[in-house]
Design a protein around this motif. Structure first.
Motif, PDB file in Angstrom:
ATOM      1  N   VAL A 249      55.175  51.587  38.536  1.00 49.81           N
ATOM      2  CA  VAL A 249      53.872  51.682  39.193  1.00 49.81           C
ATOM      3  C   VAL A 249      52.961  52.634  38.431  1.00 49.81           C
ATOM      4  O   VAL A 249      51.753  52.393  38.293  1.00 49.81           O
ATOM      5  N   ARG A 250      53.517  53.731  37.912  1.00 50.95           N
ATOM      6  CA  ARG A 250      52.691  54.646  37.122  1.00 50.95           C
ATOM      7  C   ARG A 250      52.182  53.958  35.854  1.00 50.95           C
ATOM      8  O   ARG A 250      51.013  54.109  35.468  1.00 50.95           O
ATOM      9  N   ASP A 251      53.038  53.144  35.224  1.00 54.77           N
ATOM     10  CA  ASP A 251      52.601  52.390  34.051  1.00 54.77           C
ATOM     11  C   ASP A 251      51.525  51.377  34.439  1.00 54.77           C
ATOM     12  O   ASP A 251      50.558  51.161  33.694  1.00 54.77           O
ATOM     13  N   PHE A 252      51.682  50.767  35.588  1.00 52.36           N
ATOM     14  CA  PHE A 252      50.699  49.806  36.088  1.00 52.36           C
ATOM     15  C   PHE A 252      49.348  50.488  36.304  1.00 52.36           C
ATOM     16  O   PHE A 252      48.297  49.968  35.907  1.00 52.36           O
ATOM     17  N   THR A 253      49.379  51.665  36.923  1.00 50.46           N
ATOM     18  CA  THR A 253      48.129  52.392  37.183  1.00 50.46           C
ATOM     19  C   THR A 253      47.446  52.790  35.882  1.00 50.46           C
ATOM     20  O   THR A 253      46.217  52.664  35.738  1.00 50.46           O
ATOM     21  N   GLU A 254      48.231  53.234  34.932  1.00 49.56           N
ATOM     22  CA  GLU A 254      47.662  53.630  33.645  1.00 49.56           C
ATOM     23  C   GLU A 254      47.062  52.432  32.913  1.00 49.56           C
ATOM     24  O   GLU A 254      46.003  52.546  32.273  1.00 49.56           O
ATOM     25  N   LEU A 255      47.699  51.275  33.041  1.00 57.75           N
ATOM     26  CA  LEU A 255      47.227  50.084  32.332  1.00 57.75           C
ATOM     27  C   LEU A 255      46.016  49.458  33.009  1.00 57.75           C
ATOM     28  O   LEU A 255      45.081  49.006  32.333  1.00 57.75           O
ATOM     29  N   THR A 256      45.982  49.428  34.342  1.00 60.25           N
ATOM     30  CA  THR A 256      44.936  48.702  35.067  1.00 60.25           C
ATOM     31  C   THR A 256      43.847  49.606  35.635  1.00 60.25           C
ATOM     32  O   THR A 256      42.764  49.126  35.961  1.00 60.25           O
ATOM     33  N   GLY A 257      44.151  50.879  35.798  1.00 67.22           N
ATOM     34  CA  GLY A 257      43.196  51.778  36.425  1.00 67.22           C
ATOM     35  C   GLY A 257      43.152  51.655  37.924  1.00 67.22           C
ATOM     36  O   GLY A 257      42.324  52.301  38.581  1.00 67.22           O
ATOM     37  N   VAL A 258      44.026  50.841  38.503  1.00 63.79           N
ATOM     38  CA  VAL A 258      44.059  50.649  39.948  1.00 63.79           C
ATOM     39  C   VAL A 258      44.939  51.731  40.564  1.00 63.79           C
ATOM     40  O   VAL A 258      46.155  51.755  40.345  1.00 63.79           O
ATOM     41  N   GLU A 259      44.322  52.637  41.302  1.00 65.14           N
ATOM     42  CA  GLU A 259      45.066  53.702  41.958  1.00 65.14           C
ATOM     43  C   GLU A 259      45.583  53.230  43.317  1.00 65.14           C
ATOM     44  O   GLU A 259      45.036  52.347  43.953  1.00 65.14           O
ATOM     45  N   ASN A 260      46.685  53.836  43.696  1.00 62.05           N
ATOM     46  CA  ASN A 260      47.141  53.681  45.075  1.00 62.05           C
ATOM     47  C   ASN A 260      47.544  52.254  45.435  1.00 62.05           C
ATOM     48  O   ASN A 260      47.382  51.830  46.571  1.00 62.05           O
ATOM     49  N   VAL A 261      48.077  51.495  44.477  1.00 61.36           N
ATOM     50  CA  VAL A 261      48.534  50.148  44.791  1.00 61.36           C
ATOM     51  C   VAL A 261      49.745  50.229  45.716  1.00 61.36           C
ATOM     52  O   VAL A 261      50.630  51.077  45.542  1.00 61.36           O
ATOM     53  N   GLU A 262      49.763  49.378  46.737  1.00 58.64           N
ATOM     54  CA  GLU A 262      50.909  49.336  47.638  1.00 58.64           C
ATOM     55  C   GLU A 262      51.999  48.457  47.038  1.00 58.64           C
ATOM     56  O   GLU A 262      51.719  47.418  46.437  1.00 58.64           O
ATOM     57  N   THR A 263      53.239  48.880  47.219  1.00 59.81           N
ATOM     58  CA  THR A 263      54.363  48.095  46.716  1.00 59.81           C
ATOM     59  C   THR A 263      55.423  47.982  47.803  1.00 59.81           C
ATOM     60  O   THR A 263      55.598  48.898  48.616  1.00 59.81           O
ATOM     61  N   PHE A 264      56.110  46.873  47.800  1.00 64.66           N
ATOM     62  CA  PHE A 264      57.264  46.681  48.668  1.00 64.66           C
ATOM     63  C   PHE A 264      58.479  46.474  47.774  1.00 64.66           C
ATOM     64  O   PHE A 264      58.533  45.522  46.981  1.00 64.66           O
ATOM     65  N   ASP A 265      59.419  47.381  47.886  1.00 64.00           N
ATOM     66  CA  ASP A 265      60.644  47.308  47.096  1.00 64.00           C
ATOM     67  C   ASP A 265      61.546  46.242  47.708  1.00 64.00           C
ATOM     68  O   ASP A 265      62.237  46.484  48.707  1.00 64.00           O
ATOM     69  N   LEU A 266      61.552  45.056  47.109  1.00 57.99           N
ATOM     70  CA  LEU A 266      62.339  43.959  47.663  1.00 57.99           C
ATOM     71  C   LEU A 266      63.826  44.141  47.426  1.00 57.99           C
ATOM     72  O   LEU A 266      64.645  43.510  48.098  1.00 57.99           O
ATOM     73  N   VAL A 267      64.195  45.001  46.470  1.00 57.20           N
ATOM     74  CA  VAL A 267      65.604  45.332  46.291  1.00 57.20           C
ATOM     75  C   VAL A 267      66.104  46.102  47.508  1.00 57.20           C
ATOM     76  O   VAL A 267      67.198  45.842  48.025  1.00 57.20           O
ATOM     77  N   GLU A 268      65.285  47.048  47.977  1.00 59.40           N
ATOM     78  CA  GLU A 268      65.653  47.803  49.174  1.00 59.40           C
ATOM     79  C   GLU A 268      65.697  46.899  50.394  1.00 59.40           C
ATOM     80  O   GLU A 268      66.556  47.053  51.263  1.00 59.40           O
TER      81      GLU A 268
END
Length: 801
Positions: A249-268
């Motif tokens: 997610v940190r890599d995603f934020t750095e690449l896209t500039g989108v802060e605070n993206v919500e994620t659902f850990d489907l493994v959990e």
């Protein structure tokens, strides 16, 4: 050797011809026991592996990402080196016309979110196909369905359905709550599928209808609109399913500039479902083990009785030359052959029963339903049971050759019962006797069976009462409100929240209200949905109660109360600190308690945290959702409040916002413990019935002597009744407290693991009912032996002796 075989063979034929009824009964008993052990053991193994087996063949998504933006370039995510596949879906829907209304199903809730690319069902969430095929991604008129949909609506492959899309103006204005007004599509069901994401859930008996990506390709404006108002989120599959999602997610934020993206850990999510299935499987294994142990006792008794009935004839044959080895082979041959036939029949029955397994949660995730062959569960009993029966027959023969009258009766029992009236004293002695002789048997199997039966029933009913309390009361999941009012989203209020909440609080049937803002923050463990402990319209308006399982709610701007699962993910406890980052700042907060939160579209009731309004304002410059919670007064119909306030243009909806899925998971957990309780109850009934029948048969001469000395028939009947009553009372005295302890311990473990608010299950009417039923069943079982003793022909019995 030839003579040995001839002699044993002759005896074998004589036994099967002369005692075929007893041997067939033994065969059926062994078949039933074998099938019970094999079916439950195989079902337990099948359920325990269901989640893993489904994930192995379906290219499961690793996480769901929700930037909640209508115009987001998912190709940027596809370019990330950790990403194996991405498939985006629109947070919109459609109606399935003509099949829902008559079944009390909202037509707009039958269909799944439309996917907007062809990677779904190909490189990600590639489903198991039970029937038909996967819909063509180039066709808008092909759909797939889940198994619950087929069962609920009686529609399957080849049947047609009508899809009604929303008009683009409805989507652009976010007015997608009414009936869709867009184009109509005549679609065909082409497949019945299942994967981790596209699986049925316990709380959705109607299942789902899933459109192909061709629906978006042909009608994009009717799926996402034209103004970017409809969010497009995505499923993401990483190359490494165990990767560090927070780093991703940190890599995603750095690449896209989108802060605070919500994620659902489907493994959990998969791990949680696997834990539920594992609990059910362990309960089935316990049932299998119980069936195995009970079968050993019951079959051992049956074999002992069979061999004992043959021992006199075998002794006579020994007197004319039958060797000890021949005697052992002759005694073991008939019951062993019955064991081999019964084990084979039981294995066939277990195979026929296998389509009914796994049970509970695992049944919705089984990738290969139908007949299942599990060699590890089927072969050992098939091979071992005949050998065990042969050994049991030999031991029974040897035991019959020895005098078994050297086990003294308890002097305590003798001294206590000697002063009682004769029927009560004899009945008590028979019930508590541990002595085994040629004319009497030990009562221990009946006592153990009674204790196990009562313990199993009370434990299962206590556990079931805990589940019933949780599933009937949303408070156990932290949902203490009946209605909610939606004020705004994405930083924009659609109504005046203060005025609206004030009007609601002034209603005489409203007990409490709460103004709540929500937004997602980043933490060390991922994303976390935060809720504000908002103000009420006036000091006289009580706030909606928040269920706190441990500690307290935050009182100042440096504190937070975490939901239990979030505290576990953060690996923090009360007194520890957690650092959160929002769109407008960061804060290190002290955990003051564990408390449930409102469940919603992006979190469960056990995920998130409560903060003060000032803390929320320091973290965020906006909000994701703004709503008010409303608790009505006890005994008030929430619908009446909703209707009354609607006349003042106050929009309310039924609460909770989203019924917790765990509620339905818990409801399914009742099945296996009740099966176990039923089996233990039958074991207890069988043990007591066998003991009473055995006592009636073996003590006939003793009773005839008592009758000859003047005892009346009614008094001899009372001996059996008191024997049954004492066995039942021992079972109740030990089994009730033991069952309560076991049931409460199991329920506490499940409640903490779920998690829900734990309340000690107390159901004293149930205890009274169990006691009455146990005593009634004991009296019923004693009725036939009592009649036999009352109608004894004294002359025949005394002459026979």
């Amino acid at each position: 050797m030839g003579a040995d075989v001839t002699a044993v063979g002759m005896w074998f034929r004589v036994e099967w011809r002369g005692r075929w009824r007893a041997l067939i009964g033994l065969t059926l008993l062994i078949a039933f026991a074998t099938a019970s052990v094999q079916a439950t053991a195989a079902g337990a193994r099948r359920g325990a592996s269901a989640v893993d087996r489904l994930l192995e063949v379906t290219e499961p998504a690793t996480l769901a990402m929700l930037p909640n933006q209508g115009e987001f370039d998912w190709d940027v995510v596809r370019s990330m080196p950790q990403v194996a596949s991405v498939s985006a879906f629109a947070v919109s829907g459609f109606a399935v016309e003509g099949i829902g209304n008559e079944r009390d199903v909202d037509p707009t809730q039958i269909g799944g979110f439309p996917f907007v690319d062809s990677e779904i069902w190909d490189t990600i969430e590639r489903p198991v196909v039970f029937e038909g095929r996967i819909p063509d991604p180039a066709r808008s008129d092909e759909v797939a369905v889940t198994t619950n949909f087929v069962d609920y609506f009686d529609l399957g492959v080849g049947d047609g359905v009508t899809l009604r899309l929303y008009d683009s103006r409805q989507l652009d204005s976010r007015d997608d709550t009414g009936a869709p007004a867009g184009p109509s599509i005549q679609a065909t069901i082409v497949g019945v599928i299942r994967s981790g994401w596209f699986s049925d859930t316990p709380g959705n008996p109607a299942g789902a209808l899933l459109p192909s990506a061709g629906l978006y390709a042909e009608f994009p404006d009717n799926v996402v609109g034209t103004a970017g108002a409809i969010n497009v989120n995505a499923l993401v599959r990483l190359h490494d399913r165990s990767a560090d999602l927070d780093q991703f997610v940190r890599d995603f934020t750095e690449l896209t500039g989108v802060e605070n993206v919500e994620t659902f850990d489907l493994v959990e999510v998969a791990n949680h479902v696997d834990d539920v299935a594992s609990f059910e499987s362990k309960a089935l294994l316990l049932l299998s083990l119980t069936a195995f142990l009970a079968s050993i006792v019951l079959i051992g008794v049956a074999v002992s009785r069979f061999v004992g009935a043959s021992s006199t004839d075998l002794e006579a044959l020994q007197a004319i030359g039958l060797t000890p080895a021949q005697t052992r082979w002759a005694a073991a041959g008939p019951p062993t052959s019955a064991g081999a036939i019964g084990a084979l029949l039981g294995t066939c029955a277990a195979l026929l029963a296998s389509p009914r397994f796994p049970v509970g949660t695992a049944s919705d995730l089984e990738p290969s339903p139908g007949v299942s062959i599990d060699p590890l569960a089927l072969l050992p009993p098939l091979l071992i049971i005949p050998g065990l029966i042969a050994v049991a027959a030999v031991f029974a023969l040897r035991a019959g050759d020895r005098s078994r009258s050297d086990t003294p009766q308890s002097t305590a029992i003798e001294s206590i019962t000697s002063t009682w009236p004769l029927p009560i004293g004899l009945g008590t002695r028979f019930a508590l006797s541990s002595r085994t002789t040629r004319t009497s048997g030990s009562a221990r199997p009946a006592l153990i069976g009674a204790v196990l039966g009562v313990t199993g029933v009370v434990a299962a009913l206590t556990f079931a009462h805990g589940i019933a309390d949780a599933t009937d009361d949303y408070r156990r999941f932290g949902q203490t409100y009946d209605l909610y009012a939606f004020f705004g989203a994405d930083g924009q209020d659609y109504v005046d929240p203060d005025a609206t909440l004030s009007t609601i609080a002034d209603d005489p049937d409203v007990e409490a209200v709460l103004d709540v803002l929500t937004e997602s923050a980043r933490s060390d463990a991922g994303s976390m949905t935060l809720f504000t402990l908002g103000t009420t319209p006036s000091p006289s308006a009580p706030a909606v109660d928040v269920v706190v399982t441990e500690g307290r709610l935050p009182l100042n701007d440096s504190e937070i109360a975490l939901a239990p699962l979030s505290a576990g993910s953060e690996r923090v406890d009360i007194g520890d600190s957690v650092t959160l980052t929002g769109t407008d700042g960061s804060a290190t907060l002290t955990v003051t308690g564990l408390a449930f939160v409102p469940s919603g579209p992006h979190n469960t009731y056990a995920e998130g945290g409560w903060v003060t309004p000032a803390t929320f304002a320091g973290l965020f410059d906006s909000f994701r959702f703004h709503f008010g919670l409303v608790t009505t007064a006890p005994g008030v119909d929430p619908q009446a409040v909703l209707t009354r306030l609607a006349a003042d243009d106050i929009g309310l909806a039924d609460g909770p916002i989203s019924p917790p899925a765990e509620r339905n998971e818990l409801a399914q957990l009742r099945t296996v413990p009740m099966l176990l309780a039923t089996f233990l109850a039958l074991l207890g009934i069988g043990s007591v019935a066998h003991t009473l029948a055995s006592t009636s048969r073996r003590r006939r001469h003793d009773v005839a002597m008592l009758r000859a000395l003047g005892m009346r028939p009614r008094a001899t009947s009372a001996i059996v009744l008191f024997q049954a009553a004492v066995i039942a009372l021992v079972g109740l005295t030990i089994g009730i407290p033991l069952g309560l302890i076991v049931g409460r311990l199991v329920w506490r473990s499940v409640a903490l693991d779920t998690p829900i608010e734990f309340i000690v299950p107390e159901n004293w009417p149930m205890i009274v009912l169990v006691s009455v039923v146990v005593l009634t069943v004991a009296a019923f079982l004693a009725a036939w032996p009592a009649r036999r003793w009352a109608s004894l022909q004294l002359g025949e019995e005394l002459r026979a002796e």
